[in-house]
Scaffold this motif. Structure first.
Motif, mmCIF file in Angstrom:
data_model
loop_
_atom_site.group_PDB
_atom_site.id
_atom_site.type_symbol
_atom_site.label_atom_id
_atom_site.label_comp_id
_atom_site.label_asym_id
_atom_site.label_seq_id
_atom_site.Cartn_x
_atom_site.Cartn_y
_atom_site.Cartn_z
ATOM 1 N N HIS A 1 -0.978 -3.149 10.859
ATOM 2 C CA HIS A 1 -1.646 -3.232 9.544
ATOM 3 C C HIS A 1 -2.307 -4.579 9.448
ATOM 4 O O HIS A 1 -3.352 -4.379 8.637
ATOM 5 C CB HIS A 1 -0.840 -2.802 8.387
ATOM 6 N N SER B 1 4.201 -0.811 12.890
ATOM 7 C CA SER B 1 3.018 -0.719 11.744
ATOM 8 C C SER B 1 2.646 -2.138 11.811
ATOM 9 O O SER B 1 3.092 -2.967 10.921
ATOM 10 C CB SER B 1 4.125 -0.176 10.629
ATOM 11 N N ILE C 1 -3.197 0.955 9.663
ATOM 12 C CA ILE C 1 -3.788 1.737 8.631
ATOM 13 C C ILE C 1 -5.236 0.937 8.267
ATOM 14 O O ILE C 1 -5.274 -0.345 8.289
ATOM 15 C CB ILE C 1 -2.911 1.558 7.293
ATOM 16 N N MET D 1 8.677 8.231 10.502
ATOM 17 C CA MET D 1 7.574 7.705 9.631
ATOM 18 C C MET D 1 7.606 8.123 8.348
ATOM 19 O O MET D 1 6.501 8.244 7.572
ATOM 20 C CB MET D 1 6.370 8.135 10.485
ATOM 21 N N GLY D 2 8.604 8.622 8.032
ATOM 22 C CA GLY D 2 8.869 9.251 6.504
ATOM 23 C C GLY D 2 9.405 8.051 5.495
ATOM 24 O O GLY D 2 8.958 6.637 6.042
ATOM 25 N N PHE E 1 0.723 -1.108 0.091
ATOM 26 C CA PHE E 1 -0.080 0.007 -0.048
ATOM 27 C C PHE E 1 0.746 1.195 -0.012
ATOM 28 O O PHE E 1 0.358 2.287 -0.070
ATOM 29 C CB PHE E 1 -0.906 -0.011 1.358
ATOM 30 N N CYS E 2 2.108 1.306 0.063
ATOM 31 C CA CYS E 2 2.996 2.333 0.469
ATOM 32 C C CYS E 2 3.793 2.856 -0.933
ATOM 33 O O CYS E 2 4.320 2.086 -1.475
ATOM 34 C CB CYS E 2 3.960 1.837 1.436
ATOM 35 N N GLU F 1 12.919 2.178 5.936
ATOM 36 C CA GLU F 1 12.614 1.371 6.931
ATOM 37 C C GLU F 1 13.683 1.688 8.226
ATOM 38 O O GLU F 1 15.068 1.417 7.902
ATOM 39 C CB GLU F 1 12.714 -0.244 6.840
ATOM 40 N N PRO F 2 13.641 2.453 9.130
ATOM 41 C CA PRO F 2 14.718 2.986 10.080
ATOM 42 C C PRO F 2 15.510 1.818 10.641
ATOM 43 O O PRO F 2 16.880 2.004 10.743
ATOM 44 C CB PRO F 2 13.996 3.641 11.377
ATOM 45 N N GLN G 1 5.225 9.949 -1.381
ATOM 46 C CA GLN G 1 4.535 10.139 -2.366
ATOM 47 C C GLN G 1 5.016 11.740 -3.468
ATOM 48 O O GLN G 1 5.101 11.558 -4.441
ATOM 49 C CB GLN G 1 3.065 10.813 -2.087
ATOM 50 N N ILE H 1 -5.128 4.696 11.307
ATOM 51 C CA ILE H 1 -5.032 5.585 10.404
ATOM 52 C C ILE H 1 -5.792 5.252 9.125
ATOM 53 O O ILE H 1 -5.545 4.449 8.244
ATOM 54 C CB ILE H 1 -3.421 5.490 9.882
ATOM 55 N N VAL I 1 -2.723 6.394 -2.758
ATOM 56 C CA VAL I 1 -1.631 6.697 -3.351
ATOM 57 C C VAL I 1 -1.908 6.171 -4.915
ATOM 58 O O VAL I 1 -2.502 5.061 -5.346
ATOM 59 C CB VAL I 1 -0.493 5.431 -3.098
ATOM 60 N N ALA J 1 1.320 11.400 2.442
ATOM 61 C CA ALA J 1 1.871 9.905 3.015
ATOM 62 C C ALA J 1 3.337 9.884 2.450
ATOM 63 O O ALA J 1 3.443 10.350 1.372
ATOM 64 C CB ALA J 1 0.714 8.901 2.164
ATOM 65 N N ASN K 1 -4.321 7.009 3.116
ATOM 66 C CA ASN K 1 -3.931 7.814 2.386
ATOM 67 C C ASN K 1 -3.969 7.495 0.973
ATOM 68 O O ASN K 1 -2.669 6.982 0.781
ATOM 69 C CB ASN K 1 -2.828 8.525 2.921
HETATM 70 N N1 SAH Z 1 9.117 1.823 7.593
HETATM 71 C C1 SAH Z 1 8.614 2.157 8.706
HETATM 72 C C2 SAH Z 1 8.518 3.741 8.675
HETATM 73 C C3 SAH Z 1 7.971 4.515 7.650
HETATM 74 S S1 SAH Z 1 6.356 4.327 7.146
HETATM 75 C C4 SAH Z 1 7.219 1.565 8.848
HETATM 76 O O1 SAH Z 1 6.753 0.930 7.895
HETATM 77 O O2 SAH Z 1 6.692 1.611 10.170
HETATM 78 C C5 SAH Z 1 5.661 5.212 8.345
HETATM 79 C C6 SAH Z 1 4.060 4.901 8.543
HETATM 80 O O3 SAH Z 1 3.372 5.218 7.326
HETATM 81 C C7 SAH Z 1 3.747 3.354 8.775
HETATM 82 O O4 SAH Z 1 2.974 2.968 9.610
HETATM 83 C C8 SAH Z 1 3.406 3.145 7.215
HETATM 84 O O5 SAH Z 1 2.565 1.989 7.253
HETATM 85 C C9 SAH Z 1 2.329 4.335 7.053
HETATM 86 N N2 SAH Z 1 1.810 4.639 5.533
HETATM 87 C C10 SAH Z 1 2.587 4.215 4.389
HETATM 88 N N3 SAH Z 1 1.827 4.438 3.550
HETATM 89 C C11 SAH Z 1 0.542 5.105 3.906
HETATM 90 C C12 SAH Z 1 -0.390 5.747 3.247
HETATM 91 N N4 SAH Z 1 -0.667 5.690 1.923
HETATM 92 N N5 SAH Z 1 -1.489 6.182 4.046
HETATM 93 C C13 SAH Z 1 -1.239 6.147 5.384
HETATM 94 N N6 SAH Z 1 -0.141 5.603 6.007
HETATM 95 C C14 SAH Z 1 0.661 5.327 5.239
#
Ligand code: SAH
Ligand code: SF4
Length: 360
Positions: A224, A222, A266, A164-165, A126-127, A168-169, A343, A295, A300, A340, A298
Motif C-alpha cells: 500500500h 499488503s 490499494i 483477506m476479510g 483506510f480500513c 490480521e491472520p 464494512q 486495488i 469507507v 471491503a 473501496n
Molecule cells: N489484515 C490483512 C488481511 C485482511 S485485509 C491485511 O491487511 O493484509 C485484506 C486486504 O483488503 C488488504 O490488502 C487490505 O489493505 C484491503 N482493504 C482494506 N480496506 C479496503 C478498502 N476499503 N478498499 C480496498 N481494499 C481494502
C-alpha cells in the motif's frame, strides 16, 4: 450462559469425547465426511447414523461454528455473508465468482474471502475492520466454519480461500495454521495448497517464521505504500516493522520456499498514487519478483480517502508494466454490498440491539 462445545473437525472436541460406540470405528470418518465434504447444517442430515446417535451428539455438541446472520447478493453475483458466532460476535466472508472460458461454458471459479479475527488491532487508516479495534481471535473451527457454511449455501466447495476479510491472520498464527491444515488436507476439506492465500499487513517476524513451515499456501503482502514516509502515515504497523525489515523477511520467505509472493497495493487518491511511488514500488517488486495487484480503493463511510480517477489508475499500472513488473488492476466486485472488509459488520454492530452486542 456457557455455549455448548463444538463438535466439528475434531478441533474443539477430541473424538474420544464424542461417545461413539467403540465397536464402530468408522463412525468418526462418516461424521467428518458429513461435515467437511457434504457441509450439513444439522445432525438430522447424517442419515447413516442411528437416531439415538444423532440425538446424543445433538444434545451435547453444537455442529456449526458460524451461522448466517445476513446474506447480501450484488448485481455481479458476488455474495457477502455476515456470520454470527457462538458468543454473538459478527464476522464476514465474501464469495466472489469468476467466469473462466467463454460464456456458455459453465466453469466458474469461486473464491471465498474469510475473516481471521473479530475486529483488528492494526488500525490501518483506510480500513473499516480496524475502526472498532480488536476483540478476539477466531478459533480454527470458526475460520473453517465460514468455508463450510458458504459451501453449503453455494452448493459446492469454494475453489480458493483468501484470508483477506476482517483481521490480521498472522496475529492469530496457531489457529490460522490449524485451519489451513484442515482446508487443504485430503482428510479435511481437500482444497489443495495453492488455493489458499494468506494476506498480511506486514508482520515481519511471523513471515520469517512461516518461511520454514511445512504447510503450503500463498502469501500476499499488503504493501500500500512504497516508502516508509507514506507507509508510516497509513499503516501504523510500518513503524514497528519498517520496509527494510519487512522486505528482508519476504526475501527469506521466498528463498526458503521457492514461491513467488504478491503485493497488494490499494490506490488512494493523492496519497500513494504518485509516479514516484510507482517507481519505488517497481523497484521493490523487481527485487522480490513479486506480482502486483492494484486495488482501486473501496470507499469507507466516515473515512477521508478516495479512489483515484481512472486515468491515474491506468498511468500507475503502466509505470509498473514499463518497468517490467507484472501488475494487474483488480476490479473489486461487490461495491454495492460493502464488500471491503469490515464494512458490513460495522454496519450490523451499529444497528444491532444491545442484547446481542459483546462489550470488550
Ligand atoms: N489484515 C490483512 C488481511 C485482511 S485485509 C491485511 O491487511 O493484509 C485484506 C486486504 O483488503 C488488504 O490488502 C487490505 O489493505 C484491503 N482493504 C482494506 N480496506 C479496503 C478498502 N476499503 N478498499 C480496498 N481494499 C481494502
Ligand atoms: Fe487490519 Fe488488514 Fe484492515 Fe490493516 S488492512 S486494519 S491489518 S484488516
Amino acid at each position: 450462559m456457557r455455549t455448548m462445545p463444538l463438535l466439528p473437525l475434531l478441533l474443539d472436541t477430541p473424538v474420544a469425547e464424542w461417545n461413539l460406540p467403540p465397536d464402530q470405528p468408522w463412525r468418526e470418518k462418516q461424521i467428518r465426511a458429513w461435515i467437511l465434504q457434504r457441509f450439513v447444517s444439522s445432525y438430522d442430515e447424517m442419515t447413516d447414523l442411528s437416531a439415538p446417535q444423532r440425538s446424543s451428539l445433538a444434545s451435547r455438541f453444537r455442529l456449526r461454528a458460524a451461522e448466517p446472520a445476513r446474506i447480501q447478493g450484488s448485481e455481479d453475483t458476488t455474495r457477502k455473508f455476515l456470520w454470527k458466532l457462538g458468543d454473538s460476535s459478527f464476522v464476514e466472508s465474501v464469495l466472489i465468482p469468476a467466469n473462466l472460458g467463454k460464456s456458455g461454458n459453465r466453469s466458474t471459479r469461486l473464491t471465498l474471502c474469510v475473516s481471521s479475527q473479530v475486529g483488528c488491532a492494526y488500525g490501518c487508516r483506510f480500513c473499516a475492520s480496524g475502526l472498532d479495534g480488536w476483540r478476539r481471535n477466531l478459533t480454527a473451527a470458526e475460520i473453517v466454519g465460514q468455508v463450510l457454511e458458504a459451501a453449503r449455501i453455494a452448493g459446492r466447495r469454494p475453489d480458493n480461500v483468501v484470508f483477506m476479510g476482517m483481521g490480521e491472520p498472522l496475529a492469530n498464527l496457531p489457529n490460522l495454521l490449524s485451519a489451513i491444515d484442515l482446508l487443504i488436507s485430503p482428510a479435511g476439506i481437500g482444497m489443495g495448497a495453492r488455493h489458499v492465500t494468506i494476506s498480511t499487513s506486514g508482520l515481519a517476524p511471523q513471515i520469517e517464521e512461516l518461511a520454514h513451515h511445512p504447510l503450503q499456501f500463498r502469501l500476499a503482502l499488503s504493501l500500500h505504500a512504497a516508502s516508509d514516509e507514506i507507509r508510516d502515515k497509513i499503516m501504523p504497523v510500518n513503524r514497528r516493522y519498517p520496509l527494510d525489515q519487512l522486505l528482508a523477511a519476504c526475501d527469506t520467505f521466498i528463498q526458503a520456499r521457492k514461491k513467488m509472493i504478491f503485493f497488494e497495493y490499494i490506490l488512494l487518491a493523492g496519497i500513494n498514487d504518485t509516479p514516484e511511488q510507482a517507481r519505488l514500488l517497481a523497484q521493490h517488486a523487481k527485487r522480490l519478483h513479486a506480482k502486483v495487484n492494484l486495488i482501486p480503493y473501496n470507499k469507507v463511510e466516515g473515512l477521508p480517502y478516495e479512489r483515484p480517477e481512472e486515468d491515474a489508475i491506468h498511468l500507475f499500472c503502466r509505470t509498473l508494466l514499463h518497468a517490467g513488473v507484472r501488475a494487474t488492476v483488480r476490479r473489486e466486485k461487490g461495491n454495492d454490498i460493502d464488500a471491503a472488509c469490515g464494512q458490513l459488520r460495522l454496519r450490523e454492530e451499529k444497528t444491532a440491539p444491545p442484547a446481542i452486542r459483546i462489550e470488550s
